[in-house]
Design a protein around this motif. Sequence first.
Motif, PDB file in Angstrom:
ATOM      1  N   MET A  85      -8.829  -0.400  50.410  1.00 30.31           N
ATOM      2  CA  MET A  85      -9.002   0.440  51.597  1.00 30.31           C
ATOM      3  C   MET A  85      -8.291   1.780  51.480  1.00 30.31           C
ATOM      4  O   MET A  85      -8.550   2.693  52.267  1.00 30.31           O
ATOM      5  N   THR A  86      -7.395   1.918  50.519  1.00 29.90           N
ATOM      6  CA  THR A  86      -6.652   3.175  50.364  1.00 29.90           C
ATOM      7  C   THR A  86      -7.284   4.111  49.342  1.00 29.90           C
ATOM      8  O   THR A  86      -6.841   5.247  49.182  1.00 29.90           O
ATOM      9  N   LYS A  87      -8.304   3.643  48.654  1.00 32.85           N
ATOM     10  CA  LYS A  87      -8.911   4.438  47.583  1.00 32.85           C
ATOM     11  C   LYS A  87      -9.690   5.616  48.151  1.00 32.85           C
ATOM     12  O   LYS A  87     -10.396   5.488  49.153  1.00 32.85           O
ATOM     13  N   VAL A  88      -9.568   6.767  47.483  1.00 32.12           N
ATOM     14  CA  VAL A  88     -10.305   7.949  47.903  1.00 32.12           C
ATOM     15  C   VAL A  88     -11.382   8.272  46.871  1.00 32.12           C
ATOM     16  O   VAL A  88     -11.323   7.832  45.722  1.00 32.12           O
ATOM     17  N   GLY A  89     -12.361   9.048  47.313  1.00 32.69           N
ATOM     18  CA  GLY A  89     -13.436   9.475  46.432  1.00 32.69           C
ATOM     19  C   GLY A  89     -13.522  10.986  46.389  1.00 32.69           C
ATOM     20  O   GLY A  89     -12.506  11.681  46.477  1.00 32.69           O
ATOM     21  N   TYR A  90     -14.740  11.523  46.285  1.00 33.77           N
ATOM     22  CA  TYR A  90     -14.935  12.962  46.208  1.00 33.77           C
ATOM     23  C   TYR A  90     -14.282  13.677  47.393  1.00 33.77           C
ATOM     24  O   TYR A  90     -14.238  13.160  48.507  1.00 33.77           O
ATOM     25  N   ASN A  91     -13.805  14.874  47.142  1.00 35.38           N
ATOM     26  CA  ASN A  91     -13.170  15.726  48.159  1.00 35.38           C
ATOM     27  C   ASN A  91     -11.986  15.039  48.833  1.00 35.38           C
ATOM     28  O   ASN A  91     -11.651  15.345  49.981  1.00 35.38           O
ATOM     29  N   ASN A  92     -11.383  14.093  48.105  1.00 38.60           N
ATOM     30  CA  ASN A  92     -10.194  13.393  48.601  1.00 38.60           C
ATOM     31  C   ASN A  92     -10.465  12.652  49.915  1.00 38.60           C
ATOM     32  O   ASN A  92      -9.567  12.491  50.754  1.00 38.60           O
ATOM     33  N   ILE A  93     -11.687  12.183  50.088  1.00 39.18           N
ATOM     34  CA  ILE A  93     -12.070  11.456  51.306  1.00 39.18           C
ATOM     35  C   ILE A  93     -11.870   9.964  51.097  1.00 39.18           C
ATOM     36  O   ILE A  93     -12.312   9.403  50.089  1.00 39.18           O
ATOM     37  N   ASN A  94     -11.231   9.328  52.041  1.00 36.53           N
ATOM     38  CA  ASN A  94     -11.088   7.880  52.061  1.00 36.53           C
ATOM     39  C   ASN A  94     -12.264   7.325  52.869  1.00 36.53           C
ATOM     40  O   ASN A  94     -12.335   7.533  54.079  1.00 36.53           O
ATOM     41  N   PRO A  95     -13.205   6.617  52.230  1.00 38.65           N
ATOM     42  CA  PRO A  95     -14.420   6.189  52.946  1.00 38.65           C
ATOM     43  C   PRO A  95     -14.146   5.189  54.054  1.00 38.65           C
ATOM     44  O   PRO A  95     -14.890   5.156  55.041  1.00 38.65           O
ATOM     45  N   PHE A  96     -13.090   4.372  53.907  1.00 40.72           N
ATOM     46  CA  PHE A  96     -12.743   3.423  54.967  1.00 40.72           C
ATOM     47  C   PHE A  96     -12.296   4.170  56.217  1.00 40.72           C
ATOM     48  O   PHE A  96     -12.773   3.897  57.325  1.00 40.72           O
TER      49      PHE A  96
END
Length: 248
Positions: free
Chosen positions: A15-26
């Motif tokens: 739940m803490t993982k981020v993706g593109y543009n430093n967005i956390n999808p959760f």
Amino acid sequence: MKIIQISDCHLFADMTKVGYNNINPFQSLKKLLADVRIHHPEMILVTGDISGDGTAQSYQHFSSLLREAKLNSQIAVIPGNHDNQQQLSANINPEYLWLQHSQLVLANQWYIHLLDTQTSQSVGKLSISQLNGLSEFINRHSNDFHLLAAHHHPIPCGGWMDKHEWTNRQQFNAVVANNPSIKGVIYGHIHTAVEEQVEHCLYMACPSTCWQFANQKSFATSHLKPGFRVINLLENGQITTSIHRIEE
């Protein structure tokens, strides 16, 4: 009838993982669902890619966020190219899934059709049996109104995501063109909001609930905020729609 479309959540087991543009999808989905609740939709359509890693935990997070949001709405879910159908089916309420209800009957002569365009690759395809079943059903209900929901984009977006196309979209679009009772097609996949009127049918793409893609020739993201689409199905068969994005 008010419907909200959300798409391409790309949740991870972590739940803490981020993706593109430093967005956390959760966290972005959690905030977005709070905004969705304010709109009081009668239905929420989830057009695929709930998961970004295909894990059981990612779907459990999705179910948890829906419960926490306390949405008093009917919910319908179709798969995207990133989804693991086995884990999706095992960890999300089966009443939400296209497997249980491929056609949804609404008030005011409206039907929603839930389509599965997932293949073993990132490209999409609608099976011949689905395509024939869709055509036959609409022919039997030609005096009603129809909204079709899929994951992959049925019309070219003109950008790099066209490499991940819907491979038999021509046959699908022929069914749409030949049936004036099909008033709208909604889809996700391209992480971009699009509205294009093609004769009697409005084609509508939805923003992602996390990162947005830039519609250009090579891969790029956009700095637009996560968002969702509001769709109003009117008694006369018309559709009104708007895009809403979360704030900082």
